[in-house]
Motif scaffolding. Structure first.
Motif, PDB file in Angstrom:
ATOM      1  N   UNK A  13       0.875  -1.153  -0.054  1.00  0.00           N
ATOM      2  CA  UNK A  13       0.003  -0.074  -0.078  1.00  0.00           C
ATOM      3  C   UNK A  13       0.909   1.040   0.107  1.00  0.00           C
ATOM      4  N   UNK A  14       1.922   1.328   0.616  1.00  0.00           N
ATOM      5  CA  UNK A  14       2.944   2.516   0.949  1.00  0.00           C
ATOM      6  C   UNK A  14       3.348   2.641  -0.350  1.00  0.00           C
ATOM      7  N   UNK A  15       3.947   1.620  -1.270  1.00  0.00           N
ATOM      8  CA  UNK A  15       4.673   1.871  -2.400  1.00  0.00           C
ATOM      9  C   UNK A  15       3.698   2.167  -3.396  1.00  0.00           C
ATOM     10  N   UNK A  20       1.925   6.375  -7.085  1.00  0.00           N
ATOM     11  CA  UNK A  20       0.630   7.143  -7.472  1.00  0.00           C
ATOM     12  C   UNK A  20       0.778   8.679  -7.418  1.00  0.00           C
ATOM     13  N   UNK A  21       1.705   9.225  -6.463  1.00  0.00           N
ATOM     14  CA  UNK A  21       1.903  10.583  -6.225  1.00  0.00           C
ATOM     15  C   UNK A  21       3.063  11.074  -6.786  1.00  0.00           C
ATOM     16  N   UNK A  30       1.694   2.011 -12.550  1.00  0.00           N
ATOM     17  CA  UNK A  30       2.416   1.188 -11.670  1.00  0.00           C
ATOM     18  C   UNK A  30       1.924   1.124  -9.936  1.00  0.00           C
ATOM     19  N   UNK A  31       1.671   2.302  -9.485  1.00  0.00           N
ATOM     20  CA  UNK A  31       1.269   2.342  -8.455  1.00  0.00           C
ATOM     21  C   UNK A  31      -0.222   1.936  -8.183  1.00  0.00           C
ATOM     22  N   UNK A 106       4.551  13.487 -18.565  1.00  0.00           N
ATOM     23  CA  UNK A 106       4.528  14.154 -17.254  1.00  0.00           C
ATOM     24  C   UNK A 106       3.080  14.994 -16.975  1.00  0.00           C
ATOM     25  N   UNK A 107       3.098  14.840 -15.563  1.00  0.00           N
ATOM     26  CA  UNK A 107       1.617  15.618 -15.379  1.00  0.00           C
ATOM     27  C   UNK A 107       1.508  16.996 -15.384  1.00  0.00           C
TER      28      UNK A 107
END
Length: 115
Positions: A13-15, A20-21, A30-31, A106-107
């Motif tokens: 979950x942390x990874x 995702x951030x 991938x997240x 890139x976002x």
């Protein structure tokens, strides 16, 4: 064994949230995959780790004679795998089409194309 699986679920979950951030759309995908794997492992762990037999009741009995494996978490995990695969495939197509159209992943640069 439950402690090890709990640590693994927390790590996944942390990874997944960390990925995702990130500011890259591929890392977001991938997240999302890591989060789906963590959810599947969480369902598996919540169902209990019992080395049992097939849940078949012999003729003439009203309940199983030995410890049996619970089939409900397995069915939920199979359903979650199918749904997460469909979501990942859809997101992959969207990301590919966005990259094809705009030429970036890139976002920050994707936000600049908003009108």
């Amino acid at each position: 064994m439950d402690i090890l699986l709990a640590i693994t679920v927390g790590g996944l979950y942390a990874a997944g949230i960390y990925m995702m951030l990130r500011r890259n759309v591929v890392k977001l995908l991938i997240g999302l995959g890591l989060l789906s794997h963590a959810a599947n492992l969480l369902l598996f762990t919540a169902g209990g780790l019992v080395r049992g037999r097939v849940p078949v009741i012999p003729d003439g009995e009203t309940r199983p004679l030995v410890i049996v494996a619970d089939p409900l978490p397995q069915a939920l995990i199979l359903t979650a795998i199918v749904i997460s695969f469909a979501v990942l495939a859809f997101a992959l197509v969207l990301i590919y089409r966005t990259y094809q159209t705009l030429g970036t992943e890139d976002l920050d640069q994707l936000k600049a194309t908003d009108t």
